[in-house]
Every structure is written in structure tokens, then in C-alpha cells.
Design an enzyme around this catalytic site. Sequence first.
Site, PDB file in Angstrom:
ATOM      1  N   ARG A 282      -5.430   0.835  -6.783  1.00  0.00           N
ATOM      2  CA  ARG A 282      -4.159   1.271  -6.095  1.00  0.00           C
ATOM      3  C   ARG A 282      -3.623   2.465  -7.147  1.00  0.00           C
ATOM      4  NH1 ARG A 282      -1.972  -2.068  -2.121  1.00  0.00           N
ATOM      5  NH2 ARG A 282      -2.602  -4.401  -2.541  1.00  0.00           N
TER       6      ARG A 282
ATOM      7  N   GLY B 101       0.607  -1.176  -0.065  1.00  0.00           N
ATOM      8  CA  GLY B 101       0.168   0.079  -0.032  1.00  0.00           C
ATOM      9  C   GLY B 101       0.785   1.264   0.042  1.00  0.00           C
TER      10      GLY B 101
ATOM     11  N   GLU C 153       3.868   4.498   6.457  1.00  0.00           N
ATOM     12  CA  GLU C 153       2.636   3.532   6.351  1.00  0.00           C
ATOM     13  C   GLU C 153       1.664   4.479   5.414  1.00  0.00           C
ATOM     14  OE1 GLU C 153       1.429   0.956   6.071  1.00  0.00           O
ATOM     15  OE2 GLU C 153       1.500  -0.441   7.980  1.00  0.00           O
ATOM     16  N   ASP C 154       0.735   3.846   4.619  1.00  0.00           N
ATOM     17  CA  ASP C 154      -0.321   4.262   4.011  1.00  0.00           C
ATOM     18  C   ASP C 154      -1.478   4.658   5.170  1.00  0.00           C
ATOM     19  OD1 ASP C 154      -0.526   1.741   4.268  1.00  0.00           O
ATOM     20  OD2 ASP C 154      -1.540   1.325   2.324  1.00  0.00           O
TER      21      ASP C 154
ATOM     22  N   ASP D 152      -5.008   1.596  10.688  1.00  0.00           N
ATOM     23  CA  ASP D 152      -6.465   1.299  11.009  1.00  0.00           C
ATOM     24  C   ASP D 152      -6.635   0.408  12.343  1.00  0.00           C
ATOM     25  OD1 ASP D 152      -9.286   0.765  10.143  1.00  0.00           O
ATOM     26  OD2 ASP D 152      -8.885  -1.145   9.257  1.00  0.00           O
TER      27      ASP D 152
ATOM     28  N   ASP E 216      -5.853  -0.355  -1.900  1.00  0.00           N
ATOM     29  CA  ASP E 216      -6.758  -1.423  -2.873  1.00  0.00           C
ATOM     30  C   ASP E 216      -7.953  -1.658  -2.377  1.00  0.00           C
ATOM     31  OD1 ASP E 216      -5.213  -2.939  -1.064  1.00  0.00           O
ATOM     32  OD2 ASP E 216      -5.914  -4.675  -2.162  1.00  0.00           O
TER      33      ASP E 216
ATOM     34  N   PHE F 198     -14.046   2.494   4.771  1.00  0.00           N
ATOM     35  CA  PHE F 198     -13.069   2.025   3.925  1.00  0.00           C
ATOM     36  C   PHE F 198     -12.852   2.945   2.607  1.00  0.00           C
ATOM     37  CE2 PHE F 198     -11.464  -0.746   0.686  1.00  0.00           C
ATOM     38  CZ  PHE F 198     -10.559  -1.842   1.303  1.00  0.00           C
TER      39      PHE F 198
ATOM     40  N   LYS G 150      -7.162   5.964  11.152  1.00  0.00           N
ATOM     41  CA  LYS G 150      -8.658   5.955  11.549  1.00  0.00           C
ATOM     42  C   LYS G 150      -8.548   5.965  12.982  1.00  0.00           C
ATOM     43  CE  LYS G 150      -9.933   3.312   7.406  1.00  0.00           C
ATOM     44  NZ  LYS G 150     -10.639   1.998   7.182  1.00  0.00           N
TER      45      LYS G 150
END
Length: 179
Positions: free
Chosen positions: A169, A49, A103-104, A107, A163, A156, A135
Amino acid sequence: MVETVKLHDKSFEIFIHQDRIAEAIKKMVNKVEEEVGDDNPIFIGVLNGSFLVVADFVRQYKYNCEVSFVKMASYVGTGTTGEVKTLLGINEELKGRTVVILEDIVDTGNTLEKLIELFADKELKALKIATLFYKPEAYKKSHSIDYVGMEIENKFIVGYGLDYDGWGRNLPHIYQLKE
Ligand code: IMP
Ligand code: MG
């Protein structure tokens, strides 16, 4: 700009324009430059990601630095907790180094926890965590995150490296699942 995209069986609507992503990345770069600066940091991207986060982040970092990647995959096990596997680990000698994880998205924090374990016995000078998206409502761990590009609601998203079942992506903007 495409307002709605369909990926597999689901529809997504435009949520964050690429200009706002670029601003968030720039803000993170500035902060890391201030705090880490010329310490010859090694930026570690988390595949798959974060490939675009890393590409855009390091091209703006004005000091000497190194770049590497690890690859993690999370699986929802038969129980309620997700299991995270390391598919590609660390090969570099990191003793005495400042490592910044890029990091992307963070969560639940399961992946982050596993990542931190990877570096636990490496005798680093410092370990910093940076994530483009965070998040807060979903986060279940206690480890603090040093640099956050943008806090988002617990829905989401896809695009800019993220993705849905392999697709999305390549989208330049972030799209949110339509419900
Ligand atoms: P974790 O729950 O913090 O361990 O996140 C696990 C991984 O799930 C992240 O690194 C992403 O690859 C993926 N992920 C979490 N939230 C989203 C999302 O909203 N869209 C796409 N992928 C996500
Ligand atoms: Mg990730």
C-alpha cells in the site's frame, strides 16, 4: 524508482508511474468539479484501499466539500461468488446530499454493488461513483461508473493504497504481478 518489488511470495514489476496516477486523479477532479461543483458534496472513501486516492483527490477539489469513509472487505466464499461485508458503515445524515464514492479500483463490481445498497434508503439528491482504476474485462455488474481515472487490463496490481495480502500500500507507483 524501484523496477521490481517482492511482496510475500510474489514479484511485481513497475506498471504505472506516480506522475500518471497524479494526472488521472487531476482529470477526475476536473470532471467532478464541472458536474458536481459547489453542491457541498460528501466524498466517501472506501477503506482500506482508497485512502491515498481520497487524500490526493480532496486536496485538489476547489469547492467546499466533506469527507468520510466506509470500510468494506470482500471474502471469497466457499462458492464461486465473492461475499462483501460492511465493516464500517455510514453515520452521517445524508438526506438531500450529493454523495461521491471514491474507490481505488473496481474489479468484479461486487464491492460497488454492496456500496450502492448502503445508500439506497438514504434519500440522496445524487449518488456518483468515481474510481481511479477500472478493469472492464473483470466487471460483471451493470451499474454505470461516472468517473474513471484509468482503465487497466485484468491483471493484479499493487501500490498507491492497493495491497497484496496487506503489503504494497505504501508504494508510490503501481506495480503489476509478474507471471
Ligand atoms: P471488486 O471485485 O470490484 O469487488 O473488488 C474488490 C476489492 O478487491 C477492491 O476494492 C480492491 O480492494 C480489491 N482488488 C481488486 N482488484 C485488485 C488488484 O488488482 N489489486 C489489489 N486489490 C484489488
Ligand atoms: Mg477498494
